[in-house]
Write a protein that holds these residues in place. Structure first.
Motif, PDB file in Angstrom:
ATOM      1  N   UNK A 246       9.386   6.916 -13.298  1.00  0.00           N
ATOM      2  CA  UNK A 246       9.861   5.934 -12.327  1.00  0.00           C
ATOM      3  C   UNK A 246      11.375   6.035 -12.222  1.00  0.00           C
ATOM      4  N   UNK A 247      11.919   5.393 -11.205  1.00  0.00           N
ATOM      5  CA  UNK A 247      13.377   5.372 -11.028  1.00  0.00           C
ATOM      6  C   UNK A 247      13.969   3.989 -11.288  1.00  0.00           C
ATOM      7  N   UNK A 248      13.140   2.990 -11.556  1.00  0.00           N
ATOM      8  CA  UNK A 248      13.642   1.655 -11.813  1.00  0.00           C
ATOM      9  C   UNK A 248      12.523   0.729 -12.238  1.00  0.00           C
ATOM     10  N   UNK A 249      12.901  -0.412 -12.763  1.00  0.00           N
ATOM     11  CA  UNK A 249      11.921  -1.363 -13.275  1.00  0.00           C
ATOM     12  C   UNK A 249      11.105  -1.984 -12.136  1.00  0.00           C
ATOM     13  N   UNK A 250       9.789  -1.973 -12.295  1.00  0.00           N
ATOM     14  CA  UNK A 250       8.902  -2.631 -11.333  1.00  0.00           C
ATOM     15  C   UNK A 250       7.494  -2.647 -11.902  1.00  0.00           C
ATOM     16  N   UNK A 251       6.640  -3.478 -11.329  1.00  0.00           N
ATOM     17  CA  UNK A 251       5.212  -3.463 -11.628  1.00  0.00           C
ATOM     18  C   UNK A 251       4.490  -2.751 -10.501  1.00  0.00           C
ATOM     19  N   UNK A 252       3.665  -1.778 -10.861  1.00  0.00           N
ATOM     20  CA  UNK A 252       2.765  -1.124  -9.912  1.00  0.00           C
ATOM     21  C   UNK A 252       1.363  -1.650 -10.217  1.00  0.00           C
ATOM     22  N   UNK A 253       0.832  -2.488  -9.316  1.00  0.00           N
ATOM     23  CA  UNK A 253      -0.497  -3.089  -9.495  1.00  0.00           C
ATOM     24  C   UNK A 253      -1.479  -2.359  -8.589  1.00  0.00           C
ATOM     25  N   UNK A 254      -2.532  -1.832  -9.185  1.00  0.00           N
ATOM     26  CA  UNK A 254      -3.542  -1.092  -8.438  1.00  0.00           C
ATOM     27  C   UNK A 254      -4.918  -1.704  -8.676  1.00  0.00           C
ATOM     28  N   UNK A 255      -5.822  -1.533  -7.708  1.00  0.00           N
ATOM     29  CA  UNK A 255      -7.182  -2.014  -7.850  1.00  0.00           C
ATOM     30  C   UNK A 255      -8.161  -0.939  -7.408  1.00  0.00           C
ATOM     31  N   UNK A 256      -9.277  -0.874  -8.121  1.00  0.00           N
ATOM     32  CA  UNK A 256     -10.350   0.058  -7.800  1.00  0.00           C
ATOM     33  C   UNK A 256     -11.677  -0.682  -7.729  1.00  0.00           C
ATOM     34  N   UNK A 257     -12.547  -0.250  -6.806  1.00  0.00           N
ATOM     35  CA  UNK A 257     -13.970  -0.550  -6.904  1.00  0.00           C
ATOM     36  C   UNK A 257     -14.622   0.771  -7.270  1.00  0.00           C
ATOM     37  N   UNK A 258     -14.953   0.913  -8.572  1.00  0.00           N
ATOM     38  CA  UNK A 258     -15.325   2.204  -9.137  1.00  0.00           C
ATOM     39  C   UNK A 258     -14.262   3.240  -8.760  1.00  0.00           C
ATOM     40  N   UNK A 259     -14.620   4.330  -8.081  1.00  0.00           N
ATOM     41  CA  UNK A 259     -13.626   5.352  -7.727  1.00  0.00           C
ATOM     42  C   UNK A 259     -12.911   5.054  -6.409  1.00  0.00           C
ATOM     43  N   UNK A 260     -13.319   4.009  -5.721  1.00  0.00           N
ATOM     44  CA  UNK A 260     -12.704   3.690  -4.425  1.00  0.00           C
ATOM     45  C   UNK A 260     -11.424   2.884  -4.646  1.00  0.00           C
ATOM     46  N   UNK A 261     -10.312   3.381  -4.145  1.00  0.00           N
ATOM     47  CA  UNK A 261      -9.021   2.703  -4.311  1.00  0.00           C
ATOM     48  C   UNK A 261      -8.888   1.623  -3.238  1.00  0.00           C
ATOM     49  N   UNK A 262      -8.744   0.390  -3.657  1.00  0.00           N
ATOM     50  CA  UNK A 262      -8.606  -0.700  -2.695  1.00  0.00           C
ATOM     51  C   UNK A 262      -7.197  -1.268  -2.763  1.00  0.00           C
ATOM     52  N   UNK A 263      -6.807  -1.965  -1.710  1.00  0.00           N
ATOM     53  CA  UNK A 263      -5.440  -2.477  -1.550  1.00  0.00           C
ATOM     54  C   UNK A 263      -5.350  -3.873  -2.164  1.00  0.00           C
ATOM     55  N   UNK A 264      -4.578  -4.051  -3.252  1.00  0.00           N
ATOM     56  CA  UNK A 264      -4.485  -5.368  -3.872  1.00  0.00           C
ATOM     57  C   UNK A 264      -4.021  -6.460  -2.912  1.00  0.00           C
TER      58      UNK A 264
END
Length: 274
Positions: A246-264
């Motif tokens: 990373x280049x700076x402090x932040x939270x990267x929050x991700x969500x999955x439905x099994x292998x499907x990447x969904x938008x938090x």
């Protein structure tokens, strides 16, 4: 956030006489790339998304999601114990993403060096295993809160093309806050991964909310939960950091439905006023 109910048009799988007795499901959420849908049908019915059988709770609730690049059509099928069936065609709205092209970079900034490939494969396997459960936990069916609040510095779906090579899209939402800012569980669940040193994501936590729905929290400076631990919505799980690539402090929050990447952001709704 309570999502607006969407009653989607339906077609018949069995004869008209049989299908009239099978009510169409009530669906909540956005039928769009990256969207998460929560549904309800009569208890005892089976539910399929295309050819995939979904977990259905004892009171008839279920969950499914669409990947960033999901095609424009899907079929939801309901089958009741007596054999009657109903097909629900779903139109999946297509999205436009921010694509950045950067050329002239040194090769070692585009392709990982060979001595890292084995490590990266091990870490990918850990993440895959942590996201592949199908637990009968109710938390996926309820409301979510933001794990941290602050300026949004990255959005779902954006992608860079480096020296002509498409890199993996960004599948989360980035919240920019100083190192040490608390991160809380957006919903209850069971911790399935808690590590401090993944190469790309640094301090990383994955929480299983049930029904195949998971949350991942990346680049943490501190991880305060352990694998197998049960957490409730609002519990402290870690602190924002700048670990990994990373280049700076932040939270990267991700969500999955099994292998499907969904938008938090489509799941949690607007961020509360700061």
């Amino acid at each position: 956030m309570k999502l607006t109910s969407l009653l989607i048009g339906f077609g018949l799988l069995a004869s008209a006489a049989l299908a009239q007795a099978l009510e169409p499901p009530i669906l909540q959420g956005e039928a769009t790339q990256g969207g998460l849908i929560r549904g309800r049908t009569a208890p005892g019915n089976e539910v399929f998304l295309d050819d995939r059988k979904l977990r259905v709770s004892s009171d008839g609730r279920f969950v499914f999601g669409f990947h960033r690049d999901a095609p424009g059509q899907a079929i939801l099928t309901l089958r009741e114990p007596g054999g009657a069936g109903l097909m629900v065609p779903i139109t999946v709205a297509q999205r436009t993403y921010d694509i950045q092209r950067i050329d002239g970079l040194p090769n070692n900034m585009v392709t990982p060096p060979q001595d890292l490939l084995d490590r990266l494969e091990r870490e990918r396997a850990e993440v895959y295993e942590a996201r592949s459960r199908d637990r009968d936990l109710p938390f996926a069916l309820g409301d979510f809160i933001w794990p941290a609040t602050g300026p949004i510095s990255g959005v779902y779906g954006s992608q860079r093309i480096l020296n002509g090579q498409p890199k993996q899209p960004h599948y989360g939402v980035d919240v920019a806050r100083p190192e040490g800012t608390p991160v809380v569980a957006p919903a209850g669940g069971v911790v399935t991964l808690a590590v401090t040193d993944h190469y790309y994501t640094g301090g990383t936590i994955i929480i299983d909310h049930g029904f195949g729905l998971t949350s991942a929290f990346l680049h943490l400076s501190e991880v305060v939960v352990e694998k197998g631990q049960e957490v409730s919505q609002g519990d402290l799980i870690g602190r924002i950091g700048a670990t990994g690539r990373v280049t700076g402090a932040h939270l990267d929050w991700r969500m999955n439905w099994f292998e499907e990447r969904v938008d938090p952001m489509l799941v949690v709704g607007p961020m509360p006023q700061q």
